[in-house]
Motif scaffolding. Structure first.
Motif: not given
Ligand SMILES: Cc1cc2nc3c(=O)[nH]c(=O)nc-3n(C[C@H](O)[C@H](O)[C@H](O)COP(=O)(O)OP(=O)(O)OC[C@H]3O[C@@H](n4cnc5c(N)ncnc54)[C@H](O)[C@@H]3O)c2cc1C
Length: 508
Positions: A84-86, A297-303, A307-309
């Protein structure tokens, strides 16, 4: 990325909706076998739309919590559950789905499947309705549920249990590509506002002649040069510094959309009421791009996720910085714009960069090169040398703090995110410096700024101001004003010609 940026500079929704096929296909380019890749390429060549099904209703960034399952049968796999949310879940033809293949889950408990919707019995899948969104309203943001869908063995992408690893590697490509969406949106915003500040007459003058307007416009133009440089360096790193892409993609995906959104905010302020109205100026395009861009800034990994990565790699990064480790060839090829990049070797993609980030680790050497140039030909102004000296100090201090950071998985301290943010700005400054050192003439020719020293000063001024540096002369005022003049038409200023399109003013 140039294609995506160009489309996005006219309509971000169109770029996101169509760019999704690249995201949907990326896992196959990274890990699929040759038959699968040929089949998918042929399908895309015939206009098939591909989507990427990672997220679920109850689990956003936490992919290891995914509940969609694929269980082995005698002949292949049986898929159950809902994504979902695709983007393009309903309109798409093919979807690349992440599914749990070990009940216990874990890093080796998920696999990827390429699902051709046209091959499925109609009663085995269903759609979740299109979700109404703040922006990109024309895109198909929906979902898809699978009920005992039988897939052949050939649907498996890569090996069983490799799903998370493949996704994390594919994301390095797609996150880098996402920066082109932000650049397109800011090209569009600069075009609209650049025209507005020249057309709009107030108190008998052009808006751009108001000192405050000119300063803000110049500052935003400087930011546009910086995000352009980061995106170009990140894009060229895909082939030239592939093993370091886990760092470069996380930094660029966190930095570029964040700065782009800030730029859009500042440009919106210059538009005044017309930035808010939906059909009075430029057909309401500004308000639309502002709404549309928020999702980048939300999809494909948010900001925050990016930053966590980056934080996860602090220990490697600080060790590599103190060792002065640099992939000289890869870095030089990345920053030399005339150098044609080789094909991507996806096997070089790594979950963590063992060599850190050559771009930042070579900053002390780049600073030395600037000092030598200044001492030799003397054509580098002294205040630019001071800025570069201070940048080097800031980068060294930052790595000291990163060394002191103790990683606590799942409980990353809030302060670490501030360090990540500073790292991004240092990366941006280093990108500009390396591009200037290796491609000065290209910078001068391609960017509308023409004057490569102004280009460098604008980029360093913007990044160092963000880092709180003291060496930025007069707060950057002179540089921002000069840049605003270079990027707008001011009839009463000698030597200025017709206004360029703002997209011409950028690298691409
Ligand atoms: C328009 C649109 C299109 C989309 N298209 C797709 C698609 O095609 N395919 C697909 O699979 N998904 C898609 N998504 C889903 C998107 O990837 C998720 O929304 C995203 O992963 C974030 O999930 P979430 O919003 O549910 O937030 P959550 O992951 O639940 O996060 C909630 C909050 O926690 C924060 N957070 C998360 N992780 C951390 C952390 N480690 N440290 C600190 N804070 C954290 C987040 O920043 C956020 O503020 C789409 C979403 C939208 C809005």
């Amino acid at each position: 990325m140039r294609l995506l940026r160009t489309v996005a500079s006219y309509d971000l929704t169109v770029a996101i909706a169509h760019g999704k096929t690249f995201l949907g296909g990326a896992s196959v380019w990274v890990a699929g076998d040759i038959d699968q890749a040929r089949w998918l390429a042929a399908a895309i060549g015939k206009d098939s739309v591909v989507s990427w099904g990672l997220t679920e209703r109850n689990h956003g960034a936490d992919l290891l919590a995914s509940e969609v399952t694929a269980v082995r049968t005698g002949t292949g796999w049986r898929l159950n559950g809902e994504k979902w949310l695709i983007n393009n879940a309903t309109r798409g033809d093919i979807i690349c789905v992440l599914a749990r293949t070990k009940a216990a889950g874990g890093p080796r408990g998920f696999s990827l499947f390429l699902v051709d919707k046209h091959s499925l019995p109609a009663d085995r899948y269903r759609y979740c309705p299109k979700v109404r969104t703040h922006g990109i309203r024309g895109a198909d943001i929906s979902g898809i549920g699978f009920d005992d869908v039988d897939l052949p063995e050939t649907a498996l992408v890569g090996g069983a249990g490799e799903g998370i690893e493949i996704v994390l590697k594919a994301l390095q490509l797609t996150r880098t590509a996402c920066t082109a969406l932000s650049l397109g949106a800011t090209d569009h915003a600069l075009r609209i506002v650049g025209d507005f500040v020249q057309e709009r007459q107030l108190y008998g003058r052009q808006l751009v002649e108001f000192p405050r307007v000119r300063r803000i416009f110049g500052e935003v133009c400087a930011a546009s040069l910086v995000i352009d440089a980061v995106s170009v360096v990140a894009g060229r790193s895909i082939q030239n510094l592939t093993e370091e892409l886990s760092v470069v993609s996380a930094v660029s995906k966190a930095f570029v959309p964040t700065v782009a959104q800030e730029m859009i905010g500042k440009l919106g302020e210059l538009l005044g009421a017309r930035g808010f109205l939906t059909d009075v100026y430029a057909a309401g395009a500004f308000a639309k791009l502002d709404r549309d861009h928020r999702v980048v800034g939300i999809f494909d990994g948010s900001t925050v996720v990016n930053r966590n990565a980056l934080i996860d790699q602090f220990a490697n990064l600080s060790r590599a910085y103190h060792r002065g480790q640099v992939d000289e060839q890869g870095l030089s090829d990345t920053a030399s714009l005339e150098h044609p990049s080789p094909d991507l070797d996806p096997k070089q993609l790594a979950l963590l960069s063992k060599t850190g980030c050559s771009l930042i680790q070579s900053l002390p050497r780049a600073a030395e090169e600037v000092r030598d140039l200044a001492a030799g030909a003397g054509r580098i102004p002294q205040h630019v040398v001071h800025m570069v000296d201070e940048l080097e100090e800031i980068v060294t201090d930052l790595h000291r703090e990163m060394t002191a950071h103790r990683r606590l998985p799942q409980r990353v301290p809030a302060e670490a995110f501030e360090l990540a943010e500073r790292y991004e700005v240092c990366f941006a400054a280093a990108s500009c410096l390396h591009l200037w050192l290796r491609s000065e003439s290209a910078v001068a020719n391609i960017s509308h700024v023409r004057d490569s020293m102004l280009w460098l000063q604008a980029c360093l001024t913007w990044t160092l101001t963000r880092l709180g540096a003291v060496s930025v002369a007069d707060g950057g005022a002179g540089v921002y004003d000069a840049l605003a003049d270079a990027m707008t038409r001011l009839p009463d200023r000698p030597g200025t010609t017709a206004a360029p399109s703002r997209s011409e003013a950028c690298f691409s």
